[in-house]
Design a protein around this motif. Structure first.
Motif, PDB file in Angstrom:
ATOM      1  N   LYS A   1      -6.970   4.340  -4.598  1.00  0.00           N
ATOM      2  CA  LYS A   1      -7.989   4.650  -3.592  1.00  0.00           C
ATOM      3  C   LYS A   1      -7.801   6.112  -3.189  1.00  0.00           C
ATOM      4  O   LYS A   1      -6.715   6.669  -3.360  1.00  0.00           O
ATOM      5  CB  LYS A   1      -7.794   3.769  -2.348  1.00  0.00           C
TER       6      LYS A   1
ATOM      7  N   ALA B   1      -4.763   1.554   4.988  1.00  0.00           N
ATOM      8  CA  ALA B   1      -3.951   0.703   4.124  1.00  0.00           C
ATOM      9  C   ALA B   1      -4.241  -0.755   4.454  1.00  0.00           C
ATOM     10  O   ALA B   1      -4.314  -1.125   5.615  1.00  0.00           O
ATOM     11  CB  ALA B   1      -2.476   1.003   4.344  1.00  0.00           C
ATOM     12  N   SER B   2      -4.413  -1.560   3.401  1.00  0.00           N
ATOM     13  CA  SER B   2      -4.699  -2.968   3.694  1.00  0.00           C
ATOM     14  C   SER B   2      -3.512  -3.864   3.357  1.00  0.00           C
ATOM     15  O   SER B   2      -3.588  -5.073   3.480  1.00  0.00           O
ATOM     16  CB  SER B   2      -5.946  -3.409   2.938  1.00  0.00           C
ATOM     17  N   GLY B   3      -2.407  -3.261   2.923  1.00  0.00           N
ATOM     18  CA  GLY B   3      -1.260  -4.042   2.476  1.00  0.00           C
ATOM     19  C   GLY B   3      -0.503  -4.763   3.576  1.00  0.00           C
ATOM     20  O   GLY B   3      -0.682  -4.492   4.758  1.00  0.00           O
TER      21      GLY B   3
ATOM     22  N   ILE C   1      -3.038   4.972  -2.040  1.00  0.00           N
ATOM     23  CA  ILE C   1      -4.081   5.688  -1.307  1.00  0.00           C
ATOM     24  C   ILE C   1      -3.709   7.168  -1.286  1.00  0.00           C
ATOM     25  O   ILE C   1      -2.781   7.579  -0.606  1.00  0.00           O
ATOM     26  CB  ILE C   1      -4.206   5.162   0.136  1.00  0.00           C
TER      27      ILE C   1
ATOM     28  N   SER D   1       0.859  -1.186   0.000  1.00  0.00           N
ATOM     29  CA  SER D   1       0.000   0.000   0.000  1.00  0.00           C
ATOM     30  C   SER D   1       0.891   1.230   0.000  1.00  0.00           C
ATOM     31  O   SER D   1       1.785   1.336   0.835  1.00  0.00           O
ATOM     32  CB  SER D   1      -0.866   0.050   1.258  1.00  0.00           C
TER      33      SER D   1
ATOM     34  N   ASN E   1      -6.742   0.065  -8.616  1.00  0.00           N
ATOM     35  CA  ASN E   1      -5.885   0.030  -7.425  1.00  0.00           C
ATOM     36  C   ASN E   1      -5.577   1.425  -6.881  1.00  0.00           C
ATOM     37  O   ASN E   1      -4.703   1.589  -6.044  1.00  0.00           O
ATOM     38  CB  ASN E   1      -4.604  -0.754  -7.708  1.00  0.00           C
TER      39      ASN E   1
ATOM     40  N   VAL F   1       0.905   5.155   0.628  1.00  0.00           N
ATOM     41  CA  VAL F   1       0.134   6.246   1.212  1.00  0.00           C
ATOM     42  C   VAL F   1       0.706   7.573   0.741  1.00  0.00           C
ATOM     43  O   VAL F   1       1.896   7.843   0.942  1.00  0.00           O
ATOM     44  CB  VAL F   1       0.197   6.146   2.755  1.00  0.00           C
TER      45      VAL F   1
ATOM     46  N   PHE G   1       0.262  -3.690  -6.045  1.00  0.00           N
ATOM     47  CA  PHE G   1       0.214  -2.519  -5.159  1.00  0.00           C
ATOM     48  C   PHE G   1      -1.099  -1.748  -5.259  1.00  0.00           C
ATOM     49  O   PHE G   1      -1.855  -1.900  -6.222  1.00  0.00           O
ATOM     50  CB  PHE G   1       1.380  -1.570  -5.484  1.00  0.00           C
ATOM     51  N   GLU G   2      -1.385  -0.973  -4.196  1.00  0.00           N
ATOM     52  CA  GLU G   2      -2.510  -0.028  -4.231  1.00  0.00           C
ATOM     53  C   GLU G   2      -1.961   1.336  -3.815  1.00  0.00           C
ATOM     54  O   GLU G   2      -0.981   1.407  -3.078  1.00  0.00           O
ATOM     55  CB  GLU G   2      -3.627  -0.462  -3.266  1.00  0.00           C
TER      56      GLU G   2
ATOM     57  N   ILE H   1       3.667  -1.389   3.799  1.00  0.00           N
ATOM     58  CA  ILE H   1       3.069  -0.071   3.625  1.00  0.00           C
ATOM     59  C   ILE H   1       4.176   0.942   3.382  1.00  0.00           C
ATOM     60  O   ILE H   1       5.186   0.954   4.075  1.00  0.00           O
ATOM     61  CB  ILE H   1       2.224   0.335   4.860  1.00  0.00           C
TER      62      ILE H   1
END
Ligand code: UDP
Ligand code: MG
Length: 309
Positions: A61, A82-84, A36, A5, A59, A7, A33-34, A87
């Motif tokens: 957010k 974060a859900s990773g 945020i 994740s 992906n 951030v 990966f995402e 992070i």
């Protein structure tokens, strides 16, 4: 494969968010990966641009605050959402080079590190006075807080879930992230890099802003300034007592009347100044305690595409 994740706090970053995403996609094309984005009350088109990116990329957010709460609050909101398994915290302006990411991820996954953080070795493109004051701050902070902050430490870091969960336990309102990261401990690897200038937009940090930020940091991590008045008071009392004995002795031995308007003035002004200063220091800690006891939320979300917000 582990989810990473990223951030990204954003305040008036309309020009940079898209460049940022492109750059990350290029660097991490074979990672899961995402991203945020936290829109920290921007007054430009940042939110619209982020939403466009989120619509085009599943992906991406976003969390959008109801007003500007500051970068520290934005980081906290990002970490909470974060859900990773890993992070990463990163600035939107590409001053935190994405090219370091693979190495950072590698160190937390395959080496015995819980966190990897980047450290600026140069401050190219920054006003000399800013660099000087910053270096002075690190020395002072480390001296009085015994925290051992690394000079040039940035908020650019990759952490394991365990480290992030520990940081989230520190739910204080006054969030000095550099200190919080250090305070939770764990094995941290430092990667040096050369400072680079923002790709677009402008920094929001003024000299005055940085000064206030450093005071926040000191107040949040050490109570040493509170002892200064005790030390000063003790020292001055001892000196005053010795001086008093000298005056009495002089009077008894030589009947020497004490003169000295200047001496009296200096003593009054010096003491008055020190007393006000001490009350000010006390007030600063009281202020922080007052703010903390109100227990207000660290941020307020206006909208988001993350379910549990
Ligand atoms: N930022 C934020 N809220 C603020 C100020 C800044 O989220 O109130 C973000 C900003 O968008 C950027 C990062 O924090 O992603 C670092 O800000 P900036 O580049 O202005 O600081 P500098 O790099 O000069 O220290
Ligand atoms: Mg920047």
């Amino acid at each position: 494969m582990n989810l990473l994740s990223i951030v990204v706090p954003c305040f008036n970053e309309e020009e940079t968010v898209e460049i940022f995403l492109k750059e990350i996609q290029k660097t991490l094309n074979d990672y899961n990966f995402e991203i945020i984005f936290i829109n920290d009350g921007s007054s430009d088109n940042t939110l619209k641009n982020i939403k466009d990116l989120a619509n085009a990329n599943s992906n991406v957010k976003y969390i959008s605050f109801s007003r500007n709460f500051g970068k520290e609050s934005a980081i906290y909101a990002g970490l909470r959402n974060a859900s990773g398994d890993l992070i990463c915290v990163m600035d939107a302006d590409l001053q935190h080079p994405p090219s370091l990411l693979p190495e950072m991820i590698e160190s937390v996954t395959n080496e015995d590190y819980d966190a990897v953080a980047a450290r600026r070795t140069t401050r190219k493109g920054e006003a000399p006075i800013k660099s000087f004051l910053s270096s002075f701050f690190y020395k002072l902070f480390n001296k009085i807080s015994e925290m051992g902050l690394v000079e040039g430490a940035t908020d650019y870091r990759v952490m394991t879930r365990q480290v992030v969960d520990s940081i989230l336990q520190l739910s204080e309102y006054n969030r000095f992230s550099k200190g919080l990261f250090q305070w939770v401990g764990f094995n941290t690897k430092w990667i040096p890099y050369e400072n680079i200038e923002r790709v677009a937009g402008e920094t929001t940090w003024s000299l005055w802003g940085l000064f206030k930020y450093s005071i926040e940091g000191i107040v949040a991590f050490t109570t040493a300034p509170l002892s200064v008045s005790t030390l000063l008071g003790t020292a001055i009392s001892i000196i005053a007592f010795i001086y008093m004995i000298i005056i009495i002795a002089r009077y008894l031995l030589y009947s020497d009347p004490v003169q000295g308007f200047a001496t009296t003035m200096c003593a009054i002004l010096l003491l008055g100044g020190m007393q006000l200063l001490s009350i000010g220091v006390l007030g600063k800690y009281l202020e922080k305690t007052y703010v903390e006891t109100k227990n207000r939320p660290i941020y307020i979300v206006k909208e988001s595409n993350i379910d549990d917000e």
